[in-house]
Design an enzyme around this catalytic site. Sequence first.
Site, PDB file in Angstrom:
ATOM      1  N   CYS A 113     -10.487 -13.706  22.602  1.00 24.24           N
ATOM      2  CA  CYS A 113     -11.548 -14.678  22.856  1.00 24.24           C
ATOM      3  C   CYS A 113     -12.728 -13.871  23.373  1.00 24.24           C
ATOM      4  O   CYS A 113     -12.738 -13.474  24.529  1.00 24.24           O
ATOM      5  CB  CYS A 113     -11.105 -15.726  23.877  1.00 24.24           C
ATOM      6  SG  CYS A 113     -12.414 -16.900  24.258  1.00 24.24           S
ATOM      7  N   CYS A 116     -14.540 -15.671  26.357  1.00 25.48           N
ATOM      8  CA  CYS A 116     -13.951 -15.696  27.697  1.00 25.48           C
ATOM      9  C   CYS A 116     -12.452 -15.429  27.641  1.00 25.48           C
ATOM     10  O   CYS A 116     -12.026 -14.280  27.598  1.00 25.48           O
ATOM     11  CB  CYS A 116     -14.265 -17.011  28.396  1.00 25.48           C
ATOM     12  SG  CYS A 116     -13.865 -16.976  30.140  1.00 25.48           S
ATOM     13  N   SER A 117     -11.626 -16.485  27.576  1.00 22.96           N
ATOM     14  CA  SER A 117     -10.181 -16.257  27.740  1.00 22.96           C
ATOM     15  C   SER A 117      -9.335 -17.374  27.125  1.00 22.96           C
ATOM     16  O   SER A 117      -8.250 -17.648  27.622  1.00 22.96           O
ATOM     17  CB  SER A 117      -9.854 -16.148  29.223  1.00 22.96           C
ATOM     18  OG  SER A 117     -10.285 -17.313  29.891  1.00 22.96           O
ATOM     19  N   CYS A 118      -9.809 -18.033  26.068  1.00 25.37           N
ATOM     20  CA  CYS A 118      -9.026 -19.110  25.458  1.00 25.37           C
ATOM     21  C   CYS A 118      -7.637 -18.596  25.065  1.00 25.37           C
ATOM     22  O   CYS A 118      -7.513 -17.490  24.541  1.00 25.37           O
ATOM     23  CB  CYS A 118      -9.745 -19.632  24.208  1.00 25.37           C
ATOM     24  SG  CYS A 118     -11.241 -20.535  24.632  1.00 25.37           S
TER      25      CYS A 118
END
Lengths: 207, 248
Positions: A113, A116-118
């Site tokens: 991602c 960010c951090s999906c």
Amino acid sequence: MPSNYPGFKYGADRETVSAAKVKALESLLIEKGVITGDTVNSILGYFETEMGPFNGAKLVARAWVDPEFKARLLADCNAACEEMDFPEGMSGAEGEHMRIVENTPEVHNIIVCTLCSCYPWPTLGLPPYWFKDPTFRARVVREPRKVLSEFGVELDDSVEVRVWDSSAQIRWWVLPMRPEGTEGMSEAELAGLLTPEAMMGVATVKV
Amino acid sequence: MKLQHNLGGLEGLDPVNTETQVFVEPWEQRIFGIHTAMMALSNHLGDSLPDYAIEEVPTEFKSFWTWGHLRMGAEGMHPFDYFRLRYYEKWLGGISGFFVSEGYITQEELDARTAAFLEDSEQAAAPLPTGGDPAIDAQVLKYLQKGDSPKRPLPAPPKFSVGDRVRVKNVSPGEHSRLPGHLKGHTAEVVLVYEGAFTYFFKTEDGIGVPMPVYSLAFKNEEIWPESLTEPNSLYYNDIFEVYLEAV
């Protein structure tokens, strides 16, 4: 105008200050009736017992022993989850729309991602540190083979690398290849071989 | 341009840190839990799928808080701070700032209690307060189990089909965007049109937040970056909202 930017300097008390600040925040939120004294612990407990990479491992092991299940998992990950004896919630938070891609001798998949951090919480739990690190997110999209080699995975140039960036609301993960020498293993033994890294495409499965 | 949106392909970086722990410091677990509770208690869930009876939950939390809000804070940071701070350090700053700005706590309260914990190790090690209405935690559990699906009926047929070439528009990201900046202006092939339409938590200046089709696009790396910087035989896939795309 001159910048007042202080540079990348960290105090020796970096972690102590953060720990004190978050405890101050949590205790105030409990006193003010925003959350309860149990809220944070119950969330953390949920990720230890209900949502985590142990679910993804069971799905992959089932797919390795049952080709028809594998086809259903690849076609509709959420529906395949419903066939398993999982706790309620496999289409819950951050798992509403999951998809899995299959590694083969010809194709190797990696998830990222870049924003960010999906991450697919129901099947993989919470993302490891490296997945959230901006260096991985920046580099893997342009030089995936070099990044893979830093994780210890060397790919031949003939293997196509596919990098899946979760820029909208699909949460991707990877069905790794079943290693050789596992022919006599039970489904539970196979599940025990899997790591989050293998199900994100930066590791192969080892016996 | 915001550097936070344009990470893909940056040059000159170090080898990757392969730390596999989720939390590298115990305190990080606490801010993760607080953020998750805020998402589970957010006032928008009354209009969500499923239809949570959020107004009946006996929490004092009455705000709108989603991933989009957390991300908007990170996108609004000084870019060097964004890279200086570790992942959960950004969360701690953004979330505590939100509780102060929304009036749940004051900065003075937070600073005084933080200082007290730093000065007195006995206080710092003391247990957290107990109590609170268990119905709050029941809602949090329900949210974890049921989620907050963005999927909606299609308002109009998708503009593009599998096999079409499309170009990513060069739109300004505004306060919050779901478009990776390094894709702007580049062309890709539509490899999948997702069934249905997808909304977003709220409307953004760059156009998402109403139900629209989403496409899986395949980019050739050599079309995004100079060929000398790319590797052979790789494809880069992204899921992109229709409003970000135009016909080639």
